[in-house]
Design a protein around this motif. Structure first.
Motif: not given
Length: 870
Positions: A137-139, A329-344
């Motif tokens: 969805a982020a893509a 985190s400041t350099a990643v794209a939209k998909v990367g930021r969405a992926a970070m939310k999977l960390t928990p």
């Protein structure tokens, strides 16, 4: 727009068709039946493993695992990497099937994280599906296409496993026949029929584009090339996964083609069992299949290594990969930021595995080499005893706080970090446990790296652990008890062992550790089951309404003003700058709209509301959620069901000129010629017209044979009406129509009408005149858009693969005029040429949306009697 109470959603038209009675009974029994089946299965597994390992010694298993050649482990790691690489083919195929274009790096990242999490946690369709829904969805892939891709993945995996198993069974039928006590020719015939059926399916894909089901639905079929490619991908993936275990087995146990047949059977039974990762089921089948071909302890050692290499290692790699996104985190794209939310989710899985690792370590003996080294280092006995006991307790802590990590709790982050550091520090005096030190250090490092993902300020003790979670912990403790007896089966029990303290008394230490863990878990579990649930549903106080009024004035959404009615409870954030307004009907706790206030406080409020509902034995739902906020609810495990669409008129370019608004322009001109006038009365002066507009309201209710509504619609309450501006239309000096206005004045983004009523003898076109004048007035004040309210059941997807919710909504919109003026309401709003935006009911799946929508209608109608009355 809410021109009348009759615009409440029809209670007889829930968004999902009623399920048969047996489905309802199953939904009621399922929370109890499924855990009971898992418990029974766990008992049967423990019994089966007890028989299989009756002549095996724990130290022999550990020695066999440690003696595995390094080259074999390298080959196993390479086969695992190859398997996960091939698994990306599923995602490439599924996206090609739905016609979605996604960058290759995004597909590789999504597939790896989804399978790393799904393979370890289990329920791959759900866990992996959540990953795919977020990242694709982020893509930019539509949610409906992502859902179709997830379904394709599940079907392709099942079909591929079936074909793979049948081919392997055809090859190794004589060996498998001995295991199953069946004739080899019968197995070969059965596998041949399965392969013929799959070949028939490929031919079907070559000849047809859709497959009719039950004469009503048509499922699009992949083309033959895609189907064949997917079968090849499945065969290659399962072969690589089987090879990862085969390399770890002793030499000449079984040839690879025969072993892949065993592997397919073990995988299938593991998936069917719904045990996370097929743990225990998979091992039992492999032990049975390879029994007598090699020493059992060597096979068990290979299985332990395989679990670490194929399941835990990819999870660790995925967590490290996402941690690198956190660092940049400041350099990643939209998909990367969405992926970070999977960390928990990944860290919750790692914490759970680390906790189990500590618990297993606590009930198993320390090696003789470690004891000798502790003696050589002169480590005091009380330090060794304390490290062993505290390490086991930290394992239990990690097991419980992993749920809080999954929910992004700040307190869970601190507890997990503390437990990891304490367990890591105690790993060496406990028994020179270097591997534990490494795992705890890695977990602590990943937690520190991902600190900002755990932003929910909440106490661990306010969590409510579901019965299923407590049963899972009970299963872990039962398995630990079995491991304890397995590890010390040669030690004769004696009472003195409980208070025997010596450097080489591993059995005594393990018994004390197990007892401490069991007592703490029992006390915590009983407290969870019998504690008084927190949270009540009560009307807001005068102070609450005053505080809410301050928050509402600074909002963008106009319907936030409905909080001031006083008929809904308010759940405030700790700062008091945000709140959720909600009502309770039966077991449903229903929030009206999205949270109101400071956006960064919304996730915590959503979680608190869900936990409050669950803590009181209820179901949580959010009525009329907006598209922009859906990720808040999806992260909480809820599902979105479309209710309809809300109409907005953009005010910056609004004009009565042009052919699209000719009818409205002519109505305004006629009203002005006939002497109608428009006026807005500010709140301090509303009392001067209160009696006159109350008379209009009473006449309107009598004319429509209706009663006052509530919850999502305004009611004529003196205090509530006097809180808002009121627009009135006068004809020949008297008021003939009025509308109360929801117009937060700080941001001036959105304005809407709440109550809107007119006299039975008001001139024709009065309401068109009122709306047009309102839009021009608020345009002059700088507001951005004017809300015309929702058109229920409109905008449903018209597609052969549309879910039942949309199909039923479409039917109601087209043929439900006897219940509700669906099409008429849509037509009235369309003449203002609005922009349409979806609105959703967000709730758990199954039949929960049906109950939630029925209870919402009851809240709006003042109870079920009000719903039926009108």
């Amino acid at each position: 727009m809410k021109p009348s109470p009759s615009l409440a959603p029809p209670t007889a038209a829930p968004a999902e068709a009623p399920e048969p009675a047996r489905r309802s009974r199953w939904a009621t029994l399922r929370p109890w039946v499924v855990p009971a089946i898992v418990l029974v299965l766990a008992v049967l597994l423990i019994d089966a493993l007890q028989v299989l390992l009756s002549q095996v010694h724990y130290l022999d298993v550990i020695a066999a695992a440690a003696a595995t050649p390094h080259l074999d482990m390298i080959f196993a790691v390479l086969a695992t990497a190859l398997s996960y690489l091939i698994l990306t083919g599923y995602d490439f195929s599924s996206l090609a099937y739905v016609g979605a274009k996604v960058p290759r790096p995004t597909i590789l990242l999504t597939s790896f994280v989804a399978y790393a999490l799904g393979n370890t946690v289990g329920l791959g369709v759900l866990t992996g599906g959540t990953v795919r829904m977020r990242l694709y969805a982020a893509a930019g892939v539509e949610a409906s296409k992502v859902a179709q891709a997830i379904a394709f993945n599940a079907g392709a995996f099942g079909l591929g496993m079936t074909a793979f198993g049948a081919a392997g069974l055809l090859w190794g039928a004589p060996q498998v026949a001995d295991l199953l006590k069946m004739p080899a020719w019968a197995l070969q015939g059965l596998s041949g029929l399965v392969l013929v059926g799959i070949a028939g399916f490929v031919l079907l894909c070559a000849r047809f584009t859709t497959l009719p089901i039950a004469g009503r639905w048509k499922v699009p079929l992949p083309n033959a090339g895609l189907a064949i490619r997917q079968l090849v991908i499945s065969a290659a993936d399962l072969s690589a996964a089987a090879a990862a275990l085969w390399f770890l087995l002793p030499d000449n146990v079984v040839d690879l083609p025969t072993f892949v047949a065993f592997y397919a059977v073990a995988m299938a039974l593991g998936v069917i069992s719904h045990v996370p990762g097929g743990l225990g089921v998979f091992e039992a089948v492999i032990l049975l299949a390879c029994g007598g071909r090699a020493p059992t302890e060597q096979i068990a050692g290979a299985l332990i290594l395989y679990r670490g290499i194929y399941f835990i290692l990819p999870l660790i790699v995925a967590a490290i990969l996402l941690a690198t996104f956190e660092l940049r985190s400041t350099a990643v794209a939209k998909v990367g930021r969405a992926a970070m939310k999977l960390t928990p989710g990944l860290l919750a899985g790692l914490a759970c595995i680390a906790g189990i690792m500590l618990l297993v370590s606590g009930v198993t003996p320390t090696t003789s080499d470690a004891v000798a080294e502790l003696l050589e280092l002169n480590v005091p006995l009380f330090v060794v005893e304390a490290a062993h006991l505290i390490g086991s307790v930290m394992g239990l802590v990690l097991l419980f706080v992993s749920r809080g990590l999954l929910h992004r709790l700040d307190a869970a982050w601190w507890a997990a970090l503390g437990a990891a550091i304490v367990a890591g520090v105690l790993a060496l005096p406990k028994g020179i446990a270097v591997s534990e030190l490494a795992v705890m250090g890695l977990l602590a490092l990943l937690l520190i790296t991902s600190r900002k993902q755990f932003y929910r300020r909440s106490s661990l003790f306010t969590q409510t652990f579901e019965k299923g979670w407590l049963i899972a912990v009970a299963c872990v403790l039962a398995a630990l008890t079995w491991i304890l007896f397995f590890a010390y089966r040669d030690v004769d029990y004696a009472d003195r062992m409980w208070w025997e303290f010596a450097m080489d008394s591993s059995a005594s230490r393990s018994m004390r550790a197990m007892m401490a863990v069991a007592i703490i878990a029992l006390v915590f579990g009983l407290w969870q089951l019998f504690r008084q649930p927190a949270g009540t549903s009560a009307p807001p106080s005068t102070d609450d309404l005053a505080k809410a009024d301050t928050v509402v004035r600074a909002q963008a959404a106009a319907d936030a003003c409905l909080a001031l009615m006083g008929d809904k409870s308010l759940l405030f954030s700790p700062s008091g700058k945000s709140f959720i307004m909600y009502g309770k009907q039966g077991r449903s706790w229903i929030a009206l709209g999205d949270p109101v206030g400071v956006a960064k406080e919304w996730p915590e409020l959503v979680w608190r509301f869900i936990e409050m509902a669950h803590g009181n034995g209820g179901r949580a739902a959010f009525y009329k959620a907006r598209p922009q906020t859906l990720p808040l609810y999806l992260d909480a495990g809820l599902r979105a069901f479309k209710l309809g669409e809300e109409a907005y008129v953009t005010l910056h370019d609004f004009s009565l000129q042009g052919s699209r608004r000719a009818n409205v322009r002519h109505g305004v001109s006629r009203a002005e010629r006939e002497g109608s006038s428009f006026e807005i009365v500010s709140p301090p002066d509303v009392h001067t017209i209160l009696d006159e507009i109350r008379e209009i309201s009473d006449l309107w209710l009598a004319q429509h044979n209706a009663q006052e509504k509530g919850f999502s619609l305004g009611a004529f309450d003196d205090d509530y009406v006097q809180r808002q501006p009121v627009a009135v239309v006068r004809a020949k000096g008297r008021i003939v129509a009025f509308a109360t206005l929801m117009s937060p004045e700080v941001l001036r983004v959105e304005v809407s009408v709440d109550l809107m009523r007119q006299r039975p003898d008001s001139p024709a076109g009065t309401m068109d005149f009122l709306f047009a004048k309102l839009m021009l007035h608020f345009q002059s004040l700088g507001y951005q858009r004017f809300s015309l309210g929702m058109a229920p059941m409109s905008g449903m997807v018209d597609h052969q693969l549309a879910p039942r919710w949309h199909r039923f909504g479409r039917l109601m919109f087209q043929y439900g005029e006897r219940f509700y003026n669906f099409r008429g309401l849509r037509s009235f709003k369309d003449k203002f040429d609005p922009v349409w935006e979806a609105r959703y009911l967000v709730a758990q799946g199954g039949i929960n949306p049906l109950f939630a929508l029925t209870d919402t209608a009851a809240l709006i109608g003042g109870g079920l009697k009000g719903v039926i009355a009108k």
